[in-house]
Design a protein around this motif. Structure first.
Motif, PDB file in Angstrom:
ATOM      1  N   ALA A 183      23.002 -35.462 -23.765  1.00 48.30           N
ATOM      2  CA  ALA A 183      23.717 -35.540 -22.490  1.00 48.30           C
ATOM      3  C   ALA A 183      22.830 -36.129 -21.403  1.00 48.30           C
ATOM      4  O   ALA A 183      23.302 -36.909 -20.558  1.00 48.30           O
ATOM      5  N   TRP A 184      21.545 -35.796 -21.417  1.00 53.13           N
ATOM      6  CA  TRP A 184      20.634 -36.342 -20.425  1.00 53.13           C
ATOM      7  C   TRP A 184      20.458 -37.849 -20.597  1.00 53.13           C
ATOM      8  O   TRP A 184      20.253 -38.585 -19.625  1.00 53.13           O
ATOM      9  N   ASN A 185      20.523 -38.318 -21.855  1.00 53.62           N
ATOM     10  CA  ASN A 185      20.293 -39.741 -22.138  1.00 53.62           C
ATOM     11  C   ASN A 185      21.556 -40.588 -22.048  1.00 53.62           C
ATOM     12  O   ASN A 185      21.473 -41.818 -22.071  1.00 53.62           O
ATOM     13  N   LEU A 186      22.713 -39.967 -21.944  1.00 49.13           N
ATOM     14  CA  LEU A 186      23.981 -40.690 -21.948  1.00 49.13           C
ATOM     15  C   LEU A 186      24.347 -41.118 -20.534  1.00 49.13           C
ATOM     16  O   LEU A 186      24.264 -40.328 -19.589  1.00 49.13           O
ATOM     17  N   SER A 187      24.762 -42.372 -20.396  1.00 51.79           N
ATOM     18  CA  SER A 187      25.155 -42.869 -19.077  1.00 51.79           C
ATOM     19  C   SER A 187      26.336 -42.075 -18.535  1.00 51.79           C
ATOM     20  O   SER A 187      27.254 -41.711 -19.265  1.00 51.79           O
ATOM     21  N   ARG A 188      26.310 -41.835 -17.234  1.00 48.05           N
ATOM     22  CA  ARG A 188      27.415 -41.122 -16.593  1.00 48.05           C
ATOM     23  C   ARG A 188      28.686 -41.966 -16.569  1.00 48.05           C
ATOM     24  O   ARG A 188      29.767 -41.463 -16.272  1.00 48.05           O
ATOM     25  N   ASN A 189      28.560 -43.251 -16.887  1.00 47.70           N
ATOM     26  CA  ASN A 189      29.734 -44.135 -16.889  1.00 47.70           C
ATOM     27  C   ASN A 189      30.517 -44.083 -18.198  1.00 47.70           C
ATOM     28  O   ASN A 189      31.561 -44.729 -18.318  1.00 47.70           O
ATOM     29  N   VAL A 190      30.004 -43.335 -19.182  1.00 46.20           N
ATOM     30  CA  VAL A 190      30.775 -43.124 -20.403  1.00 46.20           C
ATOM     31  C   VAL A 190      31.874 -42.111 -20.100  1.00 46.20           C
ATOM     32  O   VAL A 190      31.601 -40.986 -19.683  1.00 46.20           O
ATOM     33  N   GLN A 191      33.115 -42.535 -20.286  1.00 46.82           N
ATOM     34  CA  GLN A 191      34.237 -41.643 -20.022  1.00 46.82           C
ATOM     35  C   GLN A 191      34.358 -40.613 -21.145  1.00 46.82           C
ATOM     36  O   GLN A 191      34.173 -40.935 -22.312  1.00 46.82           O
ATOM     37  N   ARG A 192      34.689 -39.407 -20.762  1.00 46.33           N
ATOM     38  CA  ARG A 192      34.798 -38.332 -21.751  1.00 46.33           C
ATOM     39  C   ARG A 192      36.236 -38.193 -22.226  1.00 46.33           C
ATOM     40  O   ARG A 192      37.153 -38.027 -21.423  1.00 46.33           O
ATOM     41  N   ALA A 193      36.428 -38.282 -23.542  1.00 41.06           N
ATOM     42  CA  ALA A 193      37.740 -38.011 -24.125  1.00 41.06           C
ATOM     43  C   ALA A 193      37.796 -36.528 -24.468  1.00 41.06           C
ATOM     44  O   ALA A 193      36.893 -35.996 -25.121  1.00 41.06           O
ATOM     45  N   MET A 194      38.840 -35.860 -24.043  1.00 44.71           N
ATOM     46  CA  MET A 194      38.974 -34.437 -24.303  1.00 44.71           C
ATOM     47  C   MET A 194      39.438 -34.169 -25.734  1.00 44.71           C
ATOM     48  O   MET A 194      39.199 -33.101 -26.285  1.00 44.71           O
ATOM     49  N   THR A 195      40.104 -35.167 -26.333  1.00 46.59           N
ATOM     50  CA  THR A 195      40.581 -35.027 -27.708  1.00 46.59           C
ATOM     51  C   THR A 195      40.368 -36.343 -28.445  1.00 46.59           C
ATOM     52  O   THR A 195      40.258 -37.418 -27.821  1.00 46.59           O
TER      53      THR A 195
END
Length: 399
Positions: A183-195
């Motif tokens: 999570a620390w290394n992942l860009s904040r611009n990656v959208q999160r899919a809930m499913t």
């Protein structure tokens, strides 16, 4: 059956060609590499199938120079107190580069175009004209502005997601078990899919980076294909069994799936329409093989010398700073009062505890105890046998 292990010079056996840079991690004064040994302290392996092997009572660790451990009988190892290591992240860059390479190549119909061009051999001076006339059959599309769905945001998935953003793609990620480090290394611009359904419905390209489990087996199937956009491209560099190949063939024929790229060819897949079958090259780089070998060797060395565990797939990650004091390390069932019985055994020999750690994982646990007393020789006679006789102890050794 539980066993007592007393550490001396350690023997390492390899079941595949392991990069020399990895083997050099084992210093010659404390380790010996003996590939003929029938009862080594540790085994370093790549793809060798170990399921039919019998393990000696001296074997303490198996290290897979790679991420997947399907070739290792993990449950059997756990029951015998053998730690199984893998090397997550060591080959991540190699796989990431292959994913992005094939993502762009498939989008531009590069594979089909190159194969068609080879058929022009022998046409002589007509080749330039034939190329200009035939190239319209291979018009592709750019990935810029398209949406990439990344299933599994571990070491590889996170790298793919971040670099896809740099290529000006929109990125959706799905991973209900994402680690804090990732999570620390992942860009904040990656959208999160809930499913998964949300990711399937919104992605132009889908790449999967998850292990093969009962839950993930056949996750790409008739039902999930029906959710996806038409002409979706699917990239599988994880495990072939994640895909229901019968359903995939139908989806490719109908155009629902525009292209299937897999690193796991077989007789069914090779004959499918619009499929690129790669001969398991995802992690096949010189750099990756060296990184995996070095990481595997370092983990084995650390475990044999200090008892500390990092990146085990069957026992808990456990670390206790090693100060040179005698250390008792025990694998045991995860049941009440195990630690109490071990410390009671130490107390019966008038031994003081300098430090200790206990970690559990499922039905098993691991305890390390540093002894404050000065001890001459390898062990106090009878101590390890006494601990070993505790009901629920799998293995115990002194370091």
């Amino acid at each position: 059956m539980s066993s007592v292990i007393v550490d001396k010079v350690k023997t390492i056996k390899t079941l595949n060609n392991i990069a020399e840079s990895g083997l050099n991690v084992f210093n010659k004064d404390a380790f010996t590499i003996d590939n003929d040994s029938e009862n080594p302290d540790a085994i370093v392996v790549r793809s060798f199938n170990m399921h039919s092997l019998e393990f000696g009572d001296n074997l303490k660790a198996i290290a897979r120079a790679g991420a997947g451990v399907n070739n290792i009988p993990v449950d059997k190892c756990t029951e015998q107190g053998i730690v199984v290591f893998n090397t997550p992240g060591a080959n991540a860059n190699a796989v990431k580069e292959m994913v992005l390479t094939t993502l762009m190549a498939s989008s531009r119909n590069l594979f089909a175009g190159v194969a068609w061009t080879k058929t022009l051999e022998g046409e002589g001076d007509q080749i330039p004209k034939l190329v200009e006339a035939g190239k319209k059959a291979f018009v592709g599309k750019e990935i810029k502005g398209k949406t990439l769905g990344v299933i599994g945001l571990g070491a590889i998935g996170a790298l793919v997601a971040n670099d896809a953003l740099d290529l000006e793609m929109d990125v959706i990620g799905f991973d209900p078990f994402i680690s804090v480090d990732t999570a620390w290394n992942l860009s904040r611009n990656v959208q999160r899919a809930m499913t998964l359904e949300q990711l399937f419905a919104n992605s132009d390209y889908i790449t999967v980076h998850v292990p093969l489990t009962d839950d993930t087996r056949g996750m790409f199937n008739k039902e999930t294909f029906s959710i996806m956009k038409p002409d979706v491209h699917i990239l599988n560099f994880s495990r072939g069994e994640l895909v229901n190949e019968t359903d995939m063939a139908v989806a490719l024929e109908s155009g629902k799936v525009g292209c299937y790229i897999t690193d796991f060819p077989n007789e069914n897949v090779i004959g499918m329409k619009n499929t690129v079958s790669i001969p398991h090259l995802g992690a096949s780089t010189r750099e990756s093989e060296e990184n995996c070998a070095i990481m595997a060797a370092r983990q084995v060395k650390e475990f044999l010398e200090t008892g500390n565990i990092k990146n085990s797939v069957n026992f808990p990650n456990t670390s206790l700073p090693y100060t040179g004091k005698r250390r008792v390390a025990a694998f045991h069932q995860n049941v009440p009062n195990m630690v109490g019985q071990i410390t009671q055994a130490l107390s019966s020999y008038h031994l003081n505890i300098a430090d200790m750690v206990n970690r559990s994982r499922g039905e098993y646990a691991y305890t390390m105890i540093d002894i404050d007393n000065k001890i001459n020789g390898d062990v106090i006679p009878g101590l390890l046998e006494k601990i070993c006789n505790i009901d629920g102890i799998v293995t115990v050794r002194v370091i």
